[in-house]
Design a protein around this motif. Structure first.
Motif, PDB file in Angstrom:
ATOM      1  N   GLN A 198      45.791  32.610  32.433  1.00  0.00           N
ATOM      2  CA  GLN A 198      45.492  33.260  33.697  1.00  0.00           C
ATOM      3  C   GLN A 198      46.726  33.981  34.226  1.00  0.00           C
ATOM      4  N   ILE A 199      46.473  34.879  35.172  1.00  0.00           N
ATOM      5  CA  ILE A 199      47.539  35.621  35.833  1.00  0.00           C
ATOM      6  C   ILE A 199      47.291  35.568  37.330  1.00  0.00           C
ATOM      7  N   ALA A 200      48.301  35.140  38.081  1.00  0.00           N
ATOM      8  CA  ALA A 200      48.250  35.218  39.533  1.00  0.00           C
ATOM      9  C   ALA A 200      48.933  36.497  39.972  1.00  0.00           C
ATOM     10  N   TYR A 201      48.455  37.070  41.056  1.00  0.00           N
ATOM     11  CA  TYR A 201      49.066  38.292  41.560  1.00  0.00           C
ATOM     12  C   TYR A 201      48.751  38.449  43.039  1.00  0.00           C
ATOM     13  N   ILE A 202      49.448  39.379  43.670  1.00  0.00           N
ATOM     14  CA  ILE A 202      49.228  39.666  45.084  1.00  0.00           C
ATOM     15  C   ILE A 202      48.355  40.908  45.178  1.00  0.00           C
ATOM     16  N   GLY A 203      47.204  40.771  45.817  1.00  0.00           N
ATOM     17  CA  GLY A 203      46.285  41.888  46.006  1.00  0.00           C
ATOM     18  C   GLY A 203      46.145  42.213  47.477  1.00  0.00           C
ATOM     19  N   ASN A 204      46.729  43.321  47.921  1.00  0.00           N
ATOM     20  CA  ASN A 204      46.690  43.730  49.325  1.00  0.00           C
ATOM     21  C   ASN A 204      47.148  42.604  50.240  1.00  0.00           C
ATOM     22  N   GLY A 205      48.158  41.856  49.803  1.00  0.00           N
ATOM     23  CA  GLY A 205      48.723  40.790  50.616  1.00  0.00           C
ATOM     24  C   GLY A 205      48.064  39.441  50.468  1.00  0.00           C
ATOM     25  N   SER A 206      46.977  39.352  49.694  1.00  0.00           N
ATOM     26  CA  SER A 206      46.317  38.083  49.424  1.00  0.00           C
ATOM     27  C   SER A 206      46.696  37.586  48.029  1.00  0.00           C
ATOM     28  N   LEU A 207      46.439  36.305  47.774  1.00  0.00           N
ATOM     29  CA  LEU A 207      46.736  35.709  46.470  1.00  0.00           C
ATOM     30  C   LEU A 207      45.471  35.677  45.622  1.00  0.00           C
ATOM     31  N   PHE A 208      45.533  36.295  44.445  1.00  0.00           N
ATOM     32  CA  PHE A 208      44.411  36.346  43.516  1.00  0.00           C
ATOM     33  C   PHE A 208      44.804  35.708  42.193  1.00  0.00           C
ATOM     34  N   VAL A 209      43.782  35.308  41.431  1.00  0.00           N
ATOM     35  CA  VAL A 209      43.952  34.845  40.056  1.00  0.00           C
ATOM     36  C   VAL A 209      42.890  35.514  39.207  1.00  0.00           C
ATOM     37  N   VAL A 210      43.263  35.912  38.008  1.00  0.00           N
ATOM     38  CA  VAL A 210      42.323  36.518  37.067  1.00  0.00           C
ATOM     39  C   VAL A 210      42.627  35.975  35.684  1.00  0.00           C
ATOM     40  N   ASN A 211      41.596  35.801  34.856  1.00  0.00           N
ATOM     41  CA  ASN A 211      41.822  35.404  33.473  1.00  0.00           C
ATOM     42  C   ASN A 211      42.538  36.518  32.727  1.00  0.00           C
ATOM     43  N   SER A 212      43.244  36.166  31.679  1.00  0.00           N
ATOM     44  CA  SER A 212      44.015  37.167  30.944  1.00  0.00           C
ATOM     45  C   SER A 212      43.129  38.172  30.225  1.00  0.00           C
ATOM     46  N   ASP A 213      41.816  37.878  30.103  1.00  0.00           N
ATOM     47  CA  ASP A 213      40.893  38.852  29.529  1.00  0.00           C
ATOM     48  C   ASP A 213      40.194  39.679  30.595  1.00  0.00           C
ATOM     49  N   ASN A 246      41.212  48.561  41.906  1.00  0.00           N
ATOM     50  CA  ASN A 246      40.904  48.501  43.330  1.00  0.00           C
ATOM     51  C   ASN A 246      41.573  49.649  44.072  1.00  0.00           C
ATOM     52  N   ASP A 247      41.118  49.847  45.311  1.00  0.00           N
ATOM     53  CA  ASP A 247      41.721  50.855  46.178  1.00  0.00           C
ATOM     54  C   ASP A 247      42.920  50.301  46.936  1.00  0.00           C
ATOM     55  N   THR A 248      43.230  49.029  46.719  1.00  0.00           N
ATOM     56  CA  THR A 248      44.362  48.404  47.381  1.00  0.00           C
ATOM     57  C   THR A 248      45.410  48.025  46.337  1.00  0.00           C
ATOM     58  N   ALA A 249      46.595  47.691  46.806  1.00  0.00           N
ATOM     59  CA  ALA A 249      47.706  47.419  45.905  1.00  0.00           C
ATOM     60  C   ALA A 249      47.588  46.037  45.270  1.00  0.00           C
ATOM     61  N   ASP A 250      47.636  45.984  43.939  1.00  0.00           N
ATOM     62  CA  ASP A 250      47.703  44.736  43.177  1.00  0.00           C
ATOM     63  C   ASP A 250      49.065  44.708  42.489  1.00  0.00           C
ATOM     64  N   VAL A 251      49.886  43.718  42.826  1.00  0.00           N
ATOM     65  CA  VAL A 251      51.276  43.715  42.367  1.00  0.00           C
ATOM     66  C   VAL A 251      51.711  42.298  41.996  1.00  0.00           C
ATOM     67  N   ALA A 252      52.921  42.206  41.432  1.00  0.00           N
ATOM     68  CA  ALA A 252      53.630  40.945  41.182  1.00  0.00           C
ATOM     69  C   ALA A 252      52.863  39.970  40.295  1.00  0.00           C
ATOM     70  N   PRO A 253      52.502  40.369  39.064  1.00  0.00           N
ATOM     71  CA  PRO A 253      51.789  39.442  38.181  1.00  0.00           C
ATOM     72  C   PRO A 253      52.681  38.291  37.716  1.00  0.00           C
ATOM     73  N   VAL A 254      52.109  37.083  37.695  1.00  0.00           N
ATOM     74  CA  VAL A 254      52.799  35.876  37.237  1.00  0.00           C
ATOM     75  C   VAL A 254      51.842  35.106  36.329  1.00  0.00           C
ATOM     76  N   TRP A 255      52.299  34.756  35.135  1.00  0.00           N
ATOM     77  CA  TRP A 255      51.455  34.060  34.162  1.00  0.00           C
ATOM     78  C   TRP A 255      51.344  32.574  34.483  1.00  0.00           C
ATOM     79  N   SER A 281      51.241  53.030  46.765  1.00  0.00           N
ATOM     80  CA  SER A 281      51.153  51.616  46.415  1.00  0.00           C
ATOM     81  C   SER A 281      49.706  51.183  46.267  1.00  0.00           C
ATOM     82  N   ASP A 282      48.779  51.863  46.975  1.00  0.00           N
ATOM     83  CA  ASP A 282      47.374  51.504  46.879  1.00  0.00           C
ATOM     84  C   ASP A 282      46.798  51.783  45.497  1.00  0.00           C
ATOM     85  N   ALA A 283      47.488  52.579  44.686  1.00  0.00           N
ATOM     86  CA  ALA A 283      47.002  52.882  43.344  1.00  0.00           C
ATOM     87  C   ALA A 283      47.402  51.822  42.336  1.00  0.00           C
ATOM     88  N   ALA A 284      48.181  50.833  42.752  1.00  0.00           N
ATOM     89  CA  ALA A 284      48.704  49.831  41.826  1.00  0.00           C
ATOM     90  C   ALA A 284      47.620  48.858  41.393  1.00  0.00           C
TER      91      ALA A 284
END
Length: 377
Positions: A116-131, A101-110, A80-83
């Protein structure tokens, strides 16, 4: 490494292992012609999410490859850490890895505007631009689970399940300000928020238990509603809902959901719609396993226990079989333009020592006349 930016490579194999040691990849059918575009080459992919415009797909990718957990079996499994989070266009010509990353990034939501895309990164909430720019952490945690972006685009709701506690639902502004715990249900798990179209309320699943117990062992739920203006929740269901699933808003005051009337034996799920103001409930269908409403609410698609897909007008409930997967179906999802349906089906894998299944993603036209297997089993 080989360049997979072209969509002319034909059928490609892409394997992933999830908790069920399943396999998945992505592709898209061009509905105007009998052509197939492999949108994810032999790089592992799962949990796809179409952008609001339907021109891009975000998904969980495993670009760093597998590891062999047992050389005597010789079966490639993925940590899962390779995600990471990747995106591609519908032709596979503009594939991009958004996180690395070396941690799991999962569950993308537009985000509703597709920027932008929100996602869960190693149990935290992240946001990244679509680019791929401006990746930042909104909420620091290790236990965030489901994520839902409000239709207004201003807030993100999520559930957090800390060991020794019960799962509760929080909301945060998209700039990370005003993090608020919304639910405070004692001895009750509150999970999987689903926003109403007005962004002023959301439905969610409630069940007895705690985060320390074996997760997903409890299949008895209640359907609840949380209203933002009053900061209060109330039950929408007056009975235990076995296997509650496929919660969907039809209007500001109307919700749809499916549940089984039996906890054991051969289970079929009833599709109901409920007026959240009056409490009036109507059963619509009772032969499905998974249900999905088209975005314009004009159609309902559902799958049965035999792996067949049916569609019907929502105003005239006369289901017609349109396609057969030949395996169990776990997910149905309409494309943004409502011209096709995403079908996620599962088949047993032969030649393995332990039970394993391959999950295959298909795109099926609404009338079932055209279909494309998105991954090779």
């Amino acid at each position: 490494s080989q360049d997979w930016s072209s969509s002319d490579n034909g059928w490609m194999r892409a394997f992933v292992a999830r908790a069920s040691q399943a396999l998945l990849g992505l592709a898209m059918l061009t509905l105007d012609a009998c052509s197939i575009n492999t949108i994810v080459p032999p790089v592992e992919a799962t949990h796809p999410a179409w952008s609001p415009a339907g021109d891009l797909v975000a998904y969980v990718c495993y670009e760093d490859g597998p590891f062999i957990s047992d050389p005597t079996i010789g079966f490639a499994e993925y940590t899962s850490d390779a995600a990471d989070i990747c995106i591609t266009d519908s032709l596979g010509s503009r594939k991009k890895r958004l996180t690395n990353n070396d941690t799991a990034d999962v569950a993308p939501v537009w985000s509703p505007d597709g920027q932008q895309i929100a996602y869960i990164g190693n149990g935290s909430l992240f946001v990244v631009n679509s680019d791929g720019t401006d990746r930042h952490r909104l909420v620091s945690s290790r236990w965030i689970e489901s994520v839902a972006w409000s239709p207004s685009g201003l807030n993100i709701a999520f559930s957090e399940c800390k060991p020794g506690h019960t799962a509760q639902i929080f909301v945060v502004n998209i700039d990370g300000a005003d993090l608020i715990q919304l639910t405070h249900d004692v001895n009750t798990m509150s999970e999987e928020p689903v926003w109403a179209p007005d962004s002023m309320q959301f439905a969610y699943k409630s069940s007895k238990g705690s985060c320390s117990e074996t997760r997903y062992s409890n299949d008895i739920f209640q359907l609840k509603l949380f209203q933002i203006p009053t900061q209060a929740s109330r039950e929408l269901s007056d009975r235990d809902l076995y296997g509650l699933r496929d919660i969907s808003w039809l209007a500001v005051n109307e919700i749809s959901y499916a549940y089984s009337s039996s906890q054991v034996g051969s289970r079929r799920f009833e599709l109901h719609k409920l007026n959240v103001d009056t409490g009036e409930s109507v059963m619509l269908l009772d032969s499905g396993i998974r249900y999905a409403w088209s975005n314009d609410k004009a159609y309902i698609a559902y799958s049965d226990a035999g792996g067949r897909v049916y569609t019907t007008l929502s105003t005239v409930l006369q289901p017609e079989p349109v396609w057969e997967a030949g395996g169990s179906i776990y997910v149905l999802s309409w494309a943004p333009d409502d011209r096709s349906i995403l079908v996620n089906s599962s088949y047993p894998v032969s030649g393995t020592l332990n039970p394993r299944y391959t999950e295959v993603l298909w795109v099926v036209s609404r009338d079932g006349k055209t279909s494309t297997r998105l991954t090779n089993p």
